[in-house]
Design a protein around this motif. Structure first.
Motif, PDB file in Angstrom:
ATOM      1  N   HIS A 139      12.518  -3.649  -3.694  1.00 16.15           N
ATOM      2  CA  HIS A 139      11.360  -4.362  -4.452  1.00 16.15           C
ATOM      3  C   HIS A 139      10.609  -2.704  -4.795  1.00 16.15           C
ATOM      4  O   HIS A 139       9.989  -1.958  -3.781  1.00 16.15           O
ATOM      5  CB  HIS A 139      10.663  -4.730  -3.461  1.00 16.15           C
ATOM      6  N   ILE A 140      10.575  -1.991  -6.104  1.00 19.22           N
ATOM      7  CA  ILE A 140       9.962  -1.017  -6.558  1.00 19.22           C
ATOM      8  C   ILE A 140       7.974  -1.760  -6.430  1.00 19.22           C
ATOM      9  O   ILE A 140       7.888  -2.727  -7.070  1.00 19.22           O
ATOM     10  CB  ILE A 140      10.145  -0.990  -7.768  1.00 19.22           C
ATOM     11  N   ALA A 141       7.386  -1.150  -5.737  1.00 18.16           N
ATOM     12  CA  ALA A 141       5.505  -0.441  -5.345  1.00 18.16           C
ATOM     13  C   ALA A 141       5.689   0.029  -6.919  1.00 18.16           C
ATOM     14  O   ALA A 141       3.512  -0.707  -7.302  1.00 18.16           O
ATOM     15  CB  ALA A 141       5.761  -0.916  -4.867  1.00 18.16           C
ATOM     16  N   GLN A 142       6.220   0.939  -7.180  1.00 20.91           N
ATOM     17  CA  GLN A 142       5.346   2.241  -8.008  1.00 20.91           C
ATOM     18  C   GLN A 142       7.009   2.431  -8.486  1.00 20.91           C
ATOM     19  O   GLN A 142       7.438   2.646  -7.738  1.00 20.91           O
ATOM     20  CB  GLN A 142       4.560   2.910  -7.702  1.00 20.91           C
ATOM     21  N   LEU A 143       7.086   3.227 -10.082  1.00 28.28           N
ATOM     22  CA  LEU A 143       7.514   3.931 -10.677  1.00 28.28           C
ATOM     23  C   LEU A 143       7.274   4.800 -11.016  1.00 28.28           C
ATOM     24  O   LEU A 143       6.002   4.319 -12.353  1.00 28.28           O
ATOM     25  CB  LEU A 143       8.602   2.730 -11.905  1.00 28.28           C
ATOM     26  N   ALA A 144       7.228   5.734 -11.359  1.00 33.23           N
ATOM     27  CA  ALA A 144       7.153   7.348 -11.625  1.00 33.23           C
ATOM     28  C   ALA A 144       8.053   8.091 -12.322  1.00 33.23           C
ATOM     29  O   ALA A 144       9.110   7.951 -11.738  1.00 33.23           O
ATOM     30  CB  ALA A 144       5.802   7.784 -11.043  1.00 33.23           C
ATOM     31  N   VAL A 145       7.859   8.619 -13.168  1.00 29.61           N
ATOM     32  CA  VAL A 145       8.999   9.956 -14.378  1.00 29.61           C
ATOM     33  C   VAL A 145       8.520  11.266 -14.174  1.00 29.61           C
ATOM     34  O   VAL A 145       7.055  10.881 -15.133  1.00 29.61           O
ATOM     35  CB  VAL A 145       8.669   9.330 -15.641  1.00 29.61           C
ATOM     36  N   GLY A 146       8.237  12.170 -13.714  1.00 34.20           N
ATOM     37  CA  GLY A 146       6.902  12.817 -13.377  1.00 34.20           C
ATOM     38  C   GLY A 146       6.316  12.483 -13.117  1.00 34.20           C
ATOM     39  O   GLY A 146       5.510  12.147 -12.133  1.00 34.20           O
ATOM     40  N   ASP A 147       5.127  12.828 -13.893  1.00 27.29           N
ATOM     41  CA  ASP A 147       3.646  12.165 -13.512  1.00 27.29           C
ATOM     42  C   ASP A 147       3.525  11.391 -14.012  1.00 27.29           C
ATOM     43  O   ASP A 147       2.257  10.468 -13.625  1.00 27.29           O
ATOM     44  CB  ASP A 147       2.101  13.647 -14.043  1.00 27.29           C
ATOM     45  N   GLU A 148       3.870  10.676 -14.654  1.00 28.94           N
ATOM     46  CA  GLU A 148       3.470   9.524 -15.950  1.00 28.94           C
ATOM     47  C   GLU A 148       4.329   8.434 -14.851  1.00 28.94           C
ATOM     48  O   GLU A 148       5.181   7.964 -13.990  1.00 28.94           O
ATOM     49  CB  GLU A 148       4.562   8.740 -16.963  1.00 28.94           C
ATOM     50  N   ILE A 149       3.017   7.824 -14.167  1.00 26.74           N
ATOM     51  CA  ILE A 149       3.301   5.635 -13.520  1.00 26.74           C
ATOM     52  C   ILE A 149       3.862   4.865 -14.641  1.00 26.74           C
ATOM     53  O   ILE A 149       2.960   4.721 -15.590  1.00 26.74           O
ATOM     54  CB  ILE A 149       2.112   5.154 -12.965  1.00 26.74           C
ATOM     55  N   ILE A 150       4.705   4.801 -14.625  1.00 27.22           N
ATOM     56  CA  ILE A 150       5.582   3.467 -15.736  1.00 27.22           C
ATOM     57  C   ILE A 150       5.192   1.822 -14.905  1.00 27.22           C
ATOM     58  O   ILE A 150       4.328   1.249 -15.974  1.00 27.22           O
ATOM     59  CB  ILE A 150       6.778   3.723 -15.637  1.00 27.22           C
ATOM     60  N   LYS A 177       1.007  -1.276   0.296  1.00 30.41           N
ATOM     61  CA  LYS A 177      -0.025  -0.395  -0.295  1.00 30.41           C
ATOM     62  C   LYS A 177       0.873   1.183  -0.474  1.00 30.41           C
ATOM     63  O   LYS A 177       1.906   1.233   0.855  1.00 30.41           O
ATOM     64  CB  LYS A 177      -0.730  -0.093   1.546  1.00 30.41           C
ATOM     65  N   PRO A 178       0.465   2.421  -0.547  1.00 30.49           N
ATOM     66  CA  PRO A 178       1.141   3.399  -0.661  1.00 30.49           C
ATOM     67  C   PRO A 178       1.312   4.032   0.804  1.00 30.49           C
ATOM     68  O   PRO A 178       2.848   4.710   0.923  1.00 30.49           O
ATOM     69  CB  PRO A 178       0.547   4.554  -1.112  1.00 30.49           C
ATOM     70  N   GLU A 179       0.718   3.674   1.538  1.00 31.13           N
ATOM     71  CA  GLU A 179       1.017   4.147   3.302  1.00 31.13           C
ATOM     72  C   GLU A 179       2.126   3.274   3.676  1.00 31.13           C
ATOM     73  O   GLU A 179       2.932   3.661   4.665  1.00 31.13           O
ATOM     74  CB  GLU A 179      -0.091   4.791   4.497  1.00 31.13           C
ATOM     75  N   GLU A 180       2.473   2.958   3.228  1.00 32.14           N
ATOM     76  CA  GLU A 180       3.337   1.399   3.884  1.00 32.14           C
ATOM     77  C   GLU A 180       5.137   1.357   2.864  1.00 32.14           C
ATOM     78  O   GLU A 180       5.771   0.785   3.164  1.00 32.14           O
ATOM     79  CB  GLU A 180       2.978   0.027   3.755  1.00 32.14           C
ATOM     80  N   CYS A 181       5.182   2.258   2.241  1.00 33.82           N
ATOM     81  CA  CYS A 181       6.432   2.526   1.821  1.00 33.82           C
ATOM     82  C   CYS A 181       6.936   4.049   1.939  1.00 33.82           C
ATOM     83  O   CYS A 181       6.278   4.839   1.845  1.00 33.82           O
ATOM     84  CB  CYS A 181       5.831   2.687   0.200  1.00 33.82           C
ATOM     85  N   ASN A 231      18.635   7.442 -17.856  1.00 32.46           N
ATOM     86  CA  ASN A 231      19.370   8.585 -17.456  1.00 32.46           C
ATOM     87  C   ASN A 231      18.180  10.183 -17.265  1.00 32.46           C
ATOM     88  O   ASN A 231      18.535  11.329 -17.096  1.00 32.46           O
ATOM     89  CB  ASN A 231      19.736   8.983 -18.645  1.00 32.46           C
ATOM     90  N   LYS A 232      17.076   9.434 -16.197  1.00 32.83           N
ATOM     91  CA  LYS A 232      16.021  10.467 -15.748  1.00 32.83           C
ATOM     92  C   LYS A 232      15.775  10.246 -14.274  1.00 32.83           C
ATOM     93  O   LYS A 232      16.597   9.144 -13.715  1.00 32.83           O
ATOM     94  CB  LYS A 232      14.788  10.044 -16.898  1.00 32.83           C
ATOM     95  N   THR A 233      15.254  10.997 -13.178  1.00 34.55           N
ATOM     96  CA  THR A 233      14.984  10.907 -12.300  1.00 34.55           C
ATOM     97  C   THR A 233      13.068  10.314 -12.280  1.00 34.55           C
ATOM     98  O   THR A 233      12.513  10.834 -12.622  1.00 34.55           O
ATOM     99  CB  THR A 233      14.781  12.349 -12.349  1.00 34.55           C
ATOM    100  N   VAL A 234      13.470  10.020 -11.772  1.00 35.78           N
ATOM    101  CA  VAL A 234      12.200   8.973 -11.122  1.00 35.78           C
ATOM    102  C   VAL A 234      11.631   8.844  -9.577  1.00 35.78           C
ATOM    103  O   VAL A 234      12.699   9.317  -8.868  1.00 35.78           O
ATOM    104  CB  VAL A 234      12.850   7.137 -12.288  1.00 35.78           C
ATOM    105  N   THR A 235      11.063   8.778  -9.130  1.00 32.57           N
ATOM    106  CA  THR A 235       9.839   8.369  -8.347  1.00 32.57           C
ATOM    107  C   THR A 235       9.915   7.131  -7.624  1.00 32.57           C
ATOM    108  O   THR A 235       8.885   6.433  -8.601  1.00 32.57           O
ATOM    109  CB  THR A 235       9.128   9.686  -7.624  1.00 32.57           C
ATOM    110  N   LEU A 236      10.122   6.482  -6.868  1.00 29.17           N
ATOM    111  CA  LEU A 236      10.237   5.485  -6.821  1.00 29.17           C
ATOM    112  C   LEU A 236       9.483   4.982  -4.606  1.00 29.17           C
ATOM    113  O   LEU A 236       9.665   5.801  -3.781  1.00 29.17           O
ATOM    114  CB  LEU A 236      11.573   4.666  -6.495  1.00 29.17           C
ATOM    115  N   HIS A 237       8.517   4.437  -5.354  1.00 24.28           N
ATOM    116  CA  HIS A 237       7.547   3.532  -4.167  1.00 24.28           C
ATOM    117  C   HIS A 237       8.104   1.933  -3.714  1.00 24.28           C
ATOM    118  O   HIS A 237       7.979   1.361  -4.118  1.00 24.28           O
ATOM    119  CB  HIS A 237       6.241   3.839  -4.187  1.00 24.28           C
TER     120      HIS A 237
END
Length: 116
Positions: A101-112, A31-35, A84-90
């Motif tokens: 372990h990656i639960a969510q990977l996003a680049v900017g506003d796009e969830i990959i 869950k997002p709150e557990e990351c 070569n981009k900055t990503v947001t990892l949960h």
């Protein structure tokens, strides 16, 4: 019999602690709150064991999407979107720290990728 009781309590306590530790390593339905959220620059993407996808950041840390290739992700597509981009990892929190372990990977506003 009284001499065995403290040993039994100690053994049962140790078993409980070991079981709790192993169960905290199993990541199911995060869950997002557990990351923890980390922002990293990805410099390498490669296939790992068991169809995992391994991401390396510019600090030498490694993260993975469990069985990412089996989930329909493609290394060429990921290279174009993430390399070569900055990503947001949960990353799920565990009993002893944060998982790789990656639960969510996003680049900017796009969830990959997301398990949420």
């Amino acid at each position: 019999m009284k001499k065995l009781r403290p040993f039994f309590v100690l053994a049962l306590s140790l078993f409980f602690i070991i079981t709790l530790s192993f169960n905290s390593c199993i990541i199911t339905n995060p869950k997002p709150e557990e990351c923890d959220i980390e922002i990293e620059k990805i410099i390498s993407i490669k296939e790992g064991t068991s169809s995992d996808i391994i991401f390396s950041d510019d600090h030498g840390d490694h993260y993975y999407i469990n069985r990412g290739l089996e989930r329909g992700l493609n290394l060429d597509s990921l290279n174009a979107k993430v390399l070569n981009k900055t990503v947001t990892l949960h990353l799920p929190k565990l009993f002893f720290g944060t998982s790789e372990h990656i639960a969510q990977l996003a680049v900017g506003d796009e969830i990959i990728f997301s398990e949420f």
